[in-house]
Structure formats: structure tokens, C-alpha cells
Design a protein around this motif. Structure first.
Motif, PDB file in Angstrom:
ATOM      1  N   ALA A  87       0.851  -1.185   0.000  1.00 19.64           N
ATOM      2  CA  ALA A  87       0.000   0.000   0.000  1.00 19.64           C
ATOM      3  C   ALA A  87       0.887   1.236   0.000  1.00 19.64           C
ATOM      4  CB  ALA A  87      -0.920   0.005   1.220  1.00 19.64           C
ATOM      5  N   PRO A  88       0.373   2.376  -0.442  1.00 22.04           N
ATOM      6  CA  PRO A  88       1.174   3.602  -0.442  1.00 22.04           C
ATOM      7  C   PRO A  88       1.726   3.930   0.943  1.00 22.04           C
ATOM      8  CG  PRO A  88      -0.794   3.915  -1.748  1.00 22.04           C
ATOM      9  CD  PRO A  88      -0.939   2.582  -1.077  1.00 22.04           C
ATOM     10  N   THR A  89       2.958   4.402   0.984  1.00 13.39           N
ATOM     11  CA  THR A  89       3.614   4.766   2.226  1.00 13.39           C
ATOM     12  C   THR A  89       3.352   6.238   2.553  1.00 13.39           C
ATOM     13  OG1 THR A  89       5.636   5.323   1.023  1.00 13.39           O
ATOM     14  CG2 THR A  89       5.448   3.068   1.883  1.00 13.39           C
ATOM     15  N   LYS A  90       3.499   6.577   3.814  1.00 16.92           N
ATOM     16  CA  LYS A  90       3.322   7.977   4.225  1.00 16.92           C
ATOM     17  C   LYS A  90       4.388   8.852   3.595  1.00 16.92           C
ATOM     18  CE  LYS A  90       2.521  10.920   8.251  1.00 16.92           C
ATOM     19  NZ  LYS A  90       2.365  10.939   9.738  1.00 16.92           N
ATOM     20  N   SER A  91       5.634   8.373   3.568  1.00 14.97           N
ATOM     21  CA  SER A  91       6.706   9.172   2.976  1.00 14.97           C
ATOM     22  C   SER A  91       6.458   9.399   1.497  1.00 14.97           C
ATOM     23  CB  SER A  91       8.062   8.490   3.186  1.00 14.97           C
ATOM     24  OG  SER A  91       8.067   7.190   2.623  1.00 14.97           O
ATOM     25  N   GLY A  92       5.926   8.387   0.803  1.00 10.96           N
ATOM     26  CA  GLY A  92       5.651   8.539  -0.619  1.00 10.96           C
ATOM     27  C   GLY A  92       4.536   9.528  -0.896  1.00 10.96           C
ATOM     28  N   ASP A 102      -8.568  -0.100  -2.095  1.00 11.52           N
ATOM     29  CA  ASP A 102      -9.812  -0.282  -2.835  1.00 11.52           C
ATOM     30  C   ASP A 102      -9.684  -1.311  -3.949  1.00 11.52           C
ATOM     31  OD1 ASP A 102     -10.456   1.839  -1.177  1.00 11.52           O
ATOM     32  OD2 ASP A 102     -11.736   2.778  -2.674  1.00 11.52           O
ATOM     33  N   GLN A 103      -8.503  -1.407  -4.545  1.00 16.09           N
ATOM     34  CA  GLN A 103      -8.233  -2.408  -5.590  1.00 16.09           C
ATOM     35  C   GLN A 103      -6.765  -2.784  -5.445  1.00 16.09           C
ATOM     36  OE1 GLN A 103      -9.966  -1.660  -9.537  1.00 16.09           O
ATOM     37  NE2 GLN A 103      -8.027  -2.285 -10.471  1.00 16.09           N
ATOM     38  N   VAL A 132      -5.724   0.516  -7.151  1.00 20.91           N
ATOM     39  CA  VAL A 132      -6.381   1.779  -6.814  1.00 20.91           C
ATOM     40  C   VAL A 132      -6.426   1.886  -5.295  1.00 20.91           C
ATOM     41  CG1 VAL A 132      -8.445   3.208  -7.029  1.00 20.91           C
ATOM     42  CG2 VAL A 132      -7.821   1.643  -8.884  1.00 20.91           C
ATOM     43  N   PHE A 133      -5.960   3.030  -4.773  1.00 20.73           N
ATOM     44  CA  PHE A 133      -5.946   3.255  -3.333  1.00 20.73           C
ATOM     45  C   PHE A 133      -6.621   4.582  -3.008  1.00 20.73           C
ATOM     46  CE2 PHE A 133      -2.065   0.831  -4.334  1.00 20.73           C
ATOM     47  CZ  PHE A 133      -2.253  -0.282  -3.534  1.00 20.73           C
ATOM     48  N   LEU A 134      -7.262   4.619  -1.855  1.00 17.23           N
ATOM     49  CA  LEU A 134      -7.741   5.866  -1.283  1.00 17.23           C
ATOM     50  C   LEU A 134      -6.756   6.276  -0.203  1.00 17.23           C
ATOM     51  CD1 LEU A 134      -9.899   8.082  -0.629  1.00 17.23           C
ATOM     52  CD2 LEU A 134     -10.864   6.435   1.008  1.00 17.23           C
ATOM     53  N   ALA A 135      -6.104   7.426  -0.386  1.00 12.62           N
ATOM     54  CA  ALA A 135      -5.182   7.954   0.619  1.00 12.62           C
ATOM     55  C   ALA A 135      -5.823   9.177   1.258  1.00 12.62           C
ATOM     56  CB  ALA A 135      -3.842   8.321  -0.011  1.00 12.62           C
ATOM     57  N   ALA A 165     -13.220   8.107   9.969  1.00 12.41           N
ATOM     58  CA  ALA A 165     -14.521   8.222   9.302  1.00 12.41           C
ATOM     59  C   ALA A 165     -14.352   8.286   7.790  1.00 12.41           C
ATOM     60  CB  ALA A 165     -15.267   9.450   9.810  1.00 12.41           C
ATOM     61  N   ALA A 166     -13.345   8.988   7.316  1.00 12.18           N
ATOM     62  CA  ALA A 166     -13.118   9.097   5.875  1.00 12.18           C
ATOM     63  C   ALA A 166     -12.828   7.734   5.268  1.00 12.18           C
ATOM     64  CB  ALA A 166     -11.973  10.065   5.589  1.00 12.18           C
ATOM     65  N   LEU A 167     -11.997   6.931   5.926  1.00 13.86           N
ATOM     66  CA  LEU A 167     -11.670   5.602   5.402  1.00 13.86           C
ATOM     67  C   LEU A 167     -12.881   4.681   5.428  1.00 13.86           C
ATOM     68  CD1 LEU A 167      -8.169   5.029   7.069  1.00 13.86           C
ATOM     69  CD2 LEU A 167      -8.629   5.615   4.681  1.00 13.86           C
ATOM     70  N   SER A 168     -13.828   4.948   6.317  1.00 12.12           N
ATOM     71  CA  SER A 168     -15.002   4.090   6.460  1.00 12.12           C
ATOM     72  C   SER A 168     -16.187   4.534   5.614  1.00 12.12           C
ATOM     73  CB  SER A 168     -15.446   4.042   7.933  1.00 12.12           C
ATOM     74  OG  SER A 168     -14.424   3.537   8.756  1.00 12.12           O
ATOM     75  N   GLU A 169     -16.216   5.826   5.220  1.00 13.09           N
ATOM     76  CA  GLU A 169     -17.417   6.374   4.596  1.00 13.09           C
ATOM     77  C   GLU A 169     -17.263   6.793   3.137  1.00 13.09           C
ATOM     78  OE1 GLU A 169     -19.011   9.495   7.021  1.00 13.09           O
ATOM     79  OE2 GLU A 169     -18.804   8.334   8.892  1.00 13.09           O
ATOM     80  N   LEU A 170     -16.073   7.136   2.698  1.00 16.43           N
ATOM     81  CA  LEU A 170     -15.925   7.591   1.317  1.00 16.43           C
ATOM     82  C   LEU A 170     -16.186   6.438   0.350  1.00 16.43           C
ATOM     83  CD1 LEU A 170     -12.871  10.024   1.515  1.00 16.43           C
ATOM     84  CD2 LEU A 170     -15.305  10.561   1.473  1.00 16.43           C
ATOM     85  N   PRO A 171     -16.753   6.719  -0.824  1.00 11.79           N
ATOM     86  CA  PRO A 171     -17.160   5.657  -1.765  1.00 11.79           C
ATOM     87  C   PRO A 171     -15.993   4.803  -2.233  1.00 11.79           C
ATOM     88  CG  PRO A 171     -18.154   7.771  -2.355  1.00 11.79           C
ATOM     89  CD  PRO A 171     -17.138   8.066  -1.285  1.00 11.79           C
ATOM     90  N   TRP A 172     -16.331   3.585  -2.614  1.00  8.54           N
ATOM     91  CA  TRP A 172     -15.370   2.626  -3.160  1.00  8.54           C
ATOM     92  C   TRP A 172     -14.846   3.154  -4.493  1.00  8.54           C
ATOM     93  CZ3 TRP A 172     -16.762  -3.017  -4.935  1.00  8.54           C
ATOM     94  CH2 TRP A 172     -15.582  -3.780  -5.002  1.00  8.54           C
ATOM     95  N   LEU A 173     -13.524   3.152  -4.655  1.00  5.05           N
ATOM     96  CA  LEU A 173     -12.893   3.749  -5.829  1.00  5.05           C
ATOM     97  C   LEU A 173     -12.446   2.739  -6.874  1.00  5.05           C
ATOM     98  CD1 LEU A 173     -10.608   6.421  -4.081  1.00  5.05           C
ATOM     99  CD2 LEU A 173     -12.944   6.702  -4.965  1.00  5.05           C
TER     100      LEU A 173
END
Length: 241
Positions: free
Chosen positions: A29-34, A64-65, A104-107, A154-162
Motif C-alpha cells: 500500500a502507499p507509504t506515508k513518505s511517498g 480499494d483495488q 487503486v488506493f484511497l489515501a 470516518a473518511a476511510l469508512s465512509e468515502l465511496p469505493w474507488l
């Protein structure tokens, strides 16, 4: 507090946290530093500039993917000139590079509203080109998703699937369970530690600190789902009547 949401999608991504020598790995998954590096590029922050303002952000990512792990290898040669002027080529060690393909990731970055609004604006009109971990990995499509009056969890739990429509259609259930990785809460103890807290991107004194992370699973609605896994199965329902 508010959050800025980013869609990280592309043919290839590479989020290394410990690559050395001829093996260039990637996290799943994407890293914080990246991601902080991507934001810094969008804001026009150069590698030698301080990062203090961005270090206050709390970070989380949702898979998400997840994509597939891909290994590539590269060969290179270096010219060497002899005393008589002739040039020979020395073969360098074979290097192995790992990527995530078709992911596909949600950051999500949580912080002061003024700061996250500035990040959203910068990502929409970046000062420097954006890439997903490595320069060879440009994003596919817009990155910025907007600013939301939510906290990180909340954002990780509520934002739509990407995920792509094709991926969503393969899941018949009305909800999907997605893995998340986020900064551990200040009052808690992270289950894992990762050397991924950016301190300086200066090539002469690049530095990353350890951060605690927690992994979890969230359940997100699937807009293409038709089956409720929590309900009882009725084999005659499809016959109508």
C-alpha cells in the motif's frame, strides 16, 4: 480538523520503505513518505526544503483495488576508457524492481483545514509532476477527490469505493470489506512499526523516522452489488411469481 482525500491509481505504482542496493521492493500500500512526497511536489517544495508543516498530518490508506505484484529486472552497462583511448563496457549487477500493477488506493491526510485545503488546491494544479512512488509511475486520472469535514477513521469508512467498475461488478455482494493501514492513534500502541515517517528528502541527508501503524478492515457499500450476504438464501426468489 478536516481531511483531504486522494485517489492513487495507475498502471504501475511502487511504494518502497526499505529498498537498498540492487533490490527495489514495494509495500503493498502507499507509504506515508511517498504520499507526503507527492504532496510536497504538488506544493512546489524542493527536496532541500523543510517539511515541518506536512509532518503534522495524520495519514491513512484504504486498499480499494489491491492490484498484483509485478517484478521487473534491469540491466545496465558503464563505459570505461583505457589509457590507449579504447572504450570498453562493464556490465553492472542485475537489479530487480518490484511494482504494484492495476491498483487503486484511497489515501487520506488529516490536519488543519487551511492546510488540507491548500493541499487539495496544489494537487489539482501541481508545481512539479506527480508520480506514484517512482518517476516511472505517473497517476492515471485526477488525484484530488476533495476536502471533507471528517476525521481520518470516518473518511476511510465512509468515502465511496474507488475500484474500477469492472472490479466492483465482479463482487456480487452489496458491501465489500477493504483493508486499511493508518497511523496508530496517539493514545494507543501500533501493532507494527515502519520506518516511513519523512523527516527530510534532502539527497545529502535523507532521513525517515519510525512510525506506528494499525491495520483494520472496513465495510463499504458496493454500488454494483445485488446479493445481501447477511440475508437468508431463497433458491426460488429468481423465479418470481
Amino acid at each position: 480538523m478536516a481531511v483531504v482525500a486522494l485517489r492513487l491509481a495507475g498502471p504501475l505504482q511502487a511504494w518502497g520503505s526499505g529498498s537498498r542496493f540492487v533490490r527495489r521492493g514495494t509495500e503493498t500500500a502507499p507509504t506515508k513518505s511517498g504520499v507526503v512526497g507527492l504532496v510536497a511536489a504538488a506544493r512546489g517544495v524542493r527536496r532541500v526544503d523543510p517539511l515541518e508543516e506536512l509532518l503534522s498530518l495524520r495519514f491513512g490508506v484504504r486498499m480499494d483495488q489491491p492490484g498484483r505484484l509485478l517484478r521487473d529486472f534491469q540491466t545496465a552497462q558503464r563505459p570505461e576508457k583505457a589509457r590507449d583511448g579504447t572504450v570498453t563496457w562493464k556490465r553492472l549487477p542485475l537489479s530487480h524492481r518490484y511494482y504494484i500493477s492495476d491498483a487503486v488506493f484511497l489515501a487520506v491526510l488529516e490536519g488543519d483545514r487551511t492546510l488540507v485545503e491548500g493541499i487539495d488546491s496544489a494537487v489539482r494544479s501541481p508545481a512539479f509532476p506527480l508520480y506514484l512512488g517512482r518517476r516511472s509511475c505517473p497517476p492515471a486520472g485526477p488525484v484530488a477527490l476533495g476536502v471533507f469535514d471528517l476525521d481520518l477513521d470516518a473518511a476511510l469508512s465512509e468515502l465511496p469505493w474507488l475500484a474500477s467498475t469492472r472490479t466492483q461488478s465482479r463482487h456480487r455482494n452489496r458491501t465489500v470489506r477493504l483493508e486499511t493501514v493508518r497511523d496508530a492513534a496517539a493514545e494507543g500502541t501500533g501493532a507494527e512499526t515502519l520506518r516511513d515517517e519523512p523527516v527530510s528528502f534532502d539527497p545529502n541527508r535523507r532521513k525517515h523516522a519510525w512510525r506506528s501503524i494499525s491495520r483494520d478492515v472496513v465495510e463499504i457499500p458496493n454500488p454494483h452489488g445485488v446479493h445481501d450476504p447477511t440475508g437468508e438464501h431463497d433458491p426460488m426468489a429468481s423465479l418470481g411469481g
